[in-house]
Design a protein around this motif. Sequence first.
Motif, PDB file in Angstrom:
ATOM      1  N   THR A   1      34.161  34.220  43.059  1.00 11.11           N
ATOM      2  CA  THR A   1      32.874  34.947  43.420  1.00 11.11           C
ATOM      3  C   THR A   1      32.438  35.912  42.460  1.00 11.11           C
ATOM      4  N   GLU A   2      31.233  36.011  42.174  1.00 14.59           N
ATOM      5  CA  GLU A   2      30.766  37.090  41.284  1.00 14.59           C
ATOM      6  C   GLU A   2      30.930  38.758  41.665  1.00 14.59           C
ATOM      7  N   GLY A   3      31.308  39.444  41.279  1.00 10.63           N
ATOM      8  CA  GLY A   3      31.635  40.927  41.726  1.00 10.63           C
ATOM      9  C   GLY A   3      32.857  41.198  42.305  1.00 10.63           C
ATOM     10  N   SER A   4      33.841  40.131  42.258  1.00  4.72           N
ATOM     11  CA  SER A   4      35.031  40.453  42.879  1.00  4.72           C
ATOM     12  C   SER A   4      36.308  40.030  41.882  1.00  4.72           C
ATOM     13  N   TRP A   5      35.950  39.936  40.588  1.00  2.00           N
ATOM     14  CA  TRP A   5      36.961  39.730  39.584  1.00  2.00           C
ATOM     15  C   TRP A   5      36.508  40.453  38.337  1.00  2.00           C
ATOM     16  N   ARG A   6      37.785  40.504  37.367  1.00  2.00           N
ATOM     17  CA  ARG A   6      37.209  40.997  35.989  1.00  2.00           C
ATOM     18  C   ARG A   6      38.393  40.417  34.910  1.00  2.00           C
ATOM     19  N   ILE A   7      38.099  40.642  33.890  1.00  2.00           N
ATOM     20  CA  ILE A   7      39.276  39.735  32.919  1.00  2.00           C
ATOM     21  C   ILE A   7      39.465  40.903  31.643  1.00  2.00           C
ATOM     22  N   ASP A   8      40.662  41.487  31.228  1.00  2.00           N
ATOM     23  CA  ASP A   8      40.878  42.407  30.212  1.00  2.00           C
ATOM     24  C   ASP A   8      41.938  41.698  29.312  1.00  2.00           C
ATOM     25  N   PRO A   9      42.008  42.309  28.082  1.00  2.00           N
ATOM     26  CA  PRO A   9      43.057  41.998  27.101  1.00  2.00           C
ATOM     27  C   PRO A   9      44.466  42.819  27.429  1.00  2.00           C
TER      28      PRO A   9
ATOM     29  N   PHE B   1      49.012  38.412  32.563  1.00  2.00           N
ATOM     30  CA  PHE B   1      49.264  38.421  34.107  1.00  2.00           C
ATOM     31  C   PHE B   1      47.914  38.315  34.842  1.00  2.00           C
ATOM     32  N   ALA B   2      48.168  38.095  36.117  1.00  2.00           N
ATOM     33  CA  ALA B   2      47.165  38.335  37.055  1.00  2.00           C
ATOM     34  C   ALA B   2      47.631  39.154  38.212  1.00  2.00           C
ATOM     35  N   ALA B   3      46.636  40.099  38.641  1.00  2.00           N
ATOM     36  CA  ALA B   3      47.042  40.974  39.730  1.00  2.00           C
ATOM     37  C   ALA B   3      45.878  40.819  40.636  1.00  2.00           C
ATOM     38  N   SER B   4      46.239  41.135  42.050  1.00  2.00           N
ATOM     39  CA  SER B   4      44.579  41.410  42.626  1.00  2.00           C
ATOM     40  C   SER B   4      45.012  42.740  43.690  1.00  2.00           C
ATOM     41  N   MET B   5      44.235  43.547  43.873  1.00  6.97           N
ATOM     42  CA  MET B   5      44.109  44.682  44.826  1.00  6.97           C
ATOM     43  C   MET B   5      43.791  44.123  46.133  1.00  6.97           C
ATOM     44  N   ALA B   6      42.749  43.123  46.353  1.00  4.80           N
ATOM     45  CA  ALA B   6      42.042  42.552  47.497  1.00  4.80           C
ATOM     46  C   ALA B   6      41.695  41.258  47.244  1.00  4.80           C
ATOM     47  N   THR B   7      41.301  40.387  48.263  1.00  5.47           N
ATOM     48  CA  THR B   7      41.073  39.062  47.670  1.00  5.47           C
ATOM     49  C   THR B   7      39.596  39.167  47.139  1.00  5.47           C
ATOM     50  N   THR B   8      39.040  40.388  47.149  1.00  2.00           N
ATOM     51  CA  THR B   8      37.783  40.586  46.412  1.00  2.00           C
ATOM     52  C   THR B   8      37.725  41.433  45.037  1.00  2.00           C
ATOM     53  N   ASP B   9      39.051  41.478  44.852  1.00  2.00           N
ATOM     54  CA  ASP B   9      39.502  42.431  43.455  1.00  2.00           C
ATOM     55  C   ASP B   9      40.641  41.827  42.799  1.00  2.00           C
ATOM     56  N   VAL B  10      40.205  40.723  41.963  1.00  2.00           N
ATOM     57  CA  VAL B  10      41.036  39.749  41.282  1.00  2.00           C
ATOM     58  C   VAL B  10      40.990  40.317  39.778  1.00  2.00           C
ATOM     59  N   ARG B  11      42.213  40.855  39.147  1.00  2.00           N
ATOM     60  CA  ARG B  11      42.326  41.175  37.774  1.00  2.00           C
ATOM     61  C   ARG B  11      42.879  40.232  36.892  1.00  2.00           C
ATOM     62  N   LEU B  12      42.159  39.458  36.154  1.00  2.00           N
ATOM     63  CA  LEU B  12      42.792  38.432  35.243  1.00  2.00           C
ATOM     64  C   LEU B  12      43.195  39.286  33.895  1.00  2.00           C
ATOM     65  N   THR B  13      44.379  38.904  33.146  1.00  2.00           N
ATOM     66  CA  THR B  13      44.348  39.540  31.670  1.00  2.00           C
ATOM     67  C   THR B  13      44.556  37.978  30.828  1.00  2.00           C
ATOM     68  N   SER B  14      44.515  38.294  29.619  1.00  2.00           N
ATOM     69  CA  SER B  14      44.685  37.206  28.702  1.00  2.00           C
ATOM     70  C   SER B  14      44.799  37.890  27.348  1.00  2.00           C
TER      71      SER B  14
END
Length: 503
Positions: free
Chosen positions: A226-234, A239-252
């Motif tokens: 869902t737009e506005g509930s995630w981001r992706i960073d190098p 790894f992936a981490a989440s602080m909430a179901t609406t705060d998903v942090r992907l990394t690559s």
Amino acid sequence: MRHTARVSANAYEGLKARLGEVWDVTKAAYLLSWDQQTMMPPRAGPVRAAQLGTLSKLAHELFVDDEVGRLLDRLDGFEAELPYESDEASLIRLARREWEKERRVPTELREAMARTAAEAYPIWVEARQRSDFSLFRPCLERNVELRRRYAACFDVEEPYDALLDDFEPGMKTAEVRAVFAELKQGLVPLIAEAAAIEIDDSCLRGHFPRERQRELDAIVERFGLTEGSWRIDPTEHPFAASMATTDVRLTSRYPEHELMGLFATMHEYGHGLYEHQVDPALERTPLARGTSLAIHESQSRMWENLVGRSRPFWRFFYPELQRVFPEQFSGVELETFYRAINRVRPSLIRIEADEATYSLHIILRFELEQEILAGTVDLATLPEEWNARMRDYLGVEVPDDARGILQDVHWARGSLGYFPTYALGNVISVQLWERIRAALPDLDAELERGEFASLREWLRENVHRHGRKFTPSETLQRVVGGGIDPGPYLRYLGDKLRELAAA
Ligand code: ZN
């Protein structure tokens, strides 16, 4: 009766409020840890380690408090009257299990484990950059010593059981050994067969500018979060981490000499989707995350491999890849590309390994970890031990520590007992996939059109929404009607390799 019900409701609200606070502190620590691995200026390392130690100590103290025990006692009868799968009974059950476990761990040890792991991370980054295990060894020694003390807090058959249980609740080392023995027996002949299959994968090597690789990350939007509930960073190690179901942090990560970032991104998406699709009613409770790391890994491997290395997916996505890297792919047929990304060849790096050899990387780590914990292997000669087993199991020569023993972040983070969940996740991914294919007969046609909604919804309904309400083995039992079984995974790999050999 009414009085008892009110007392129970009060106790339940009290428990939930306390667990919410523990959750908040834990997630604040996660966020600091995410930050350490993505954005933090490296010189902040020592202070960050102290901060993580403090938050870990606070979360521990809030949780193991006698008051939580009193609330749990008062909820005994209440829990017994509720349906097993209700949110309330599930929360009480999980809280009791974790409280009894965490009470055994001294606060000082919990704090030391968090601080030492955070101190080790930047040293591991530097050691890997300089390809020098000796820089990292003192950190590993400290982490191992703390894990030995941690394992000694529990009554277990073997120390490794205590570590494994943190990542795969309820699973025993002996069960892992049995699954891995069957897996290894099935994989060794498959890998030998694969060596005879001619596949040209030169199209995957060349120059892939990082900025253009990052354009491909847009696939994650197409997959659906869902737009506005995630981001992706190098990062160094995805790894992936989440602080909430609406705060998903992907990394690559995006090495430029090969096409690698996209597969890491699809992998981390699978983790992120699991956390994102947990029922929002469970938010800020310990139920609001994936039930175990093996079930988690089944999700990431599903999107990375079962979707991301399939023909239907690439019929949809290959034109986009050709648009982003025309020099590399405009003259390459889709079928050539498909064969290249499915080539099976022993290699040095676990996270770049193909689907067949991958589990051997894990079996090696699983064996070494048990020996490290038992003290039967000398840490000073660990790189040689690693290299000898890579030669044995995969037939490859390790040229340096960076591409050998220093490649993974886990031992820096103190996460011994984590690795087995990767291979178990591979196995489970195909067990689930068989159910999905039976339930969604049009899936291939949908993937070919770039439509992922029915797959996403099946996963939400059957796995994700429950969070940790069911243990990993209950989850498997509910969805596939049995336990972990390497059969489907070995069949899937065998079929794929025979098809590649026939073409
Ligand atoms: Zn993963």
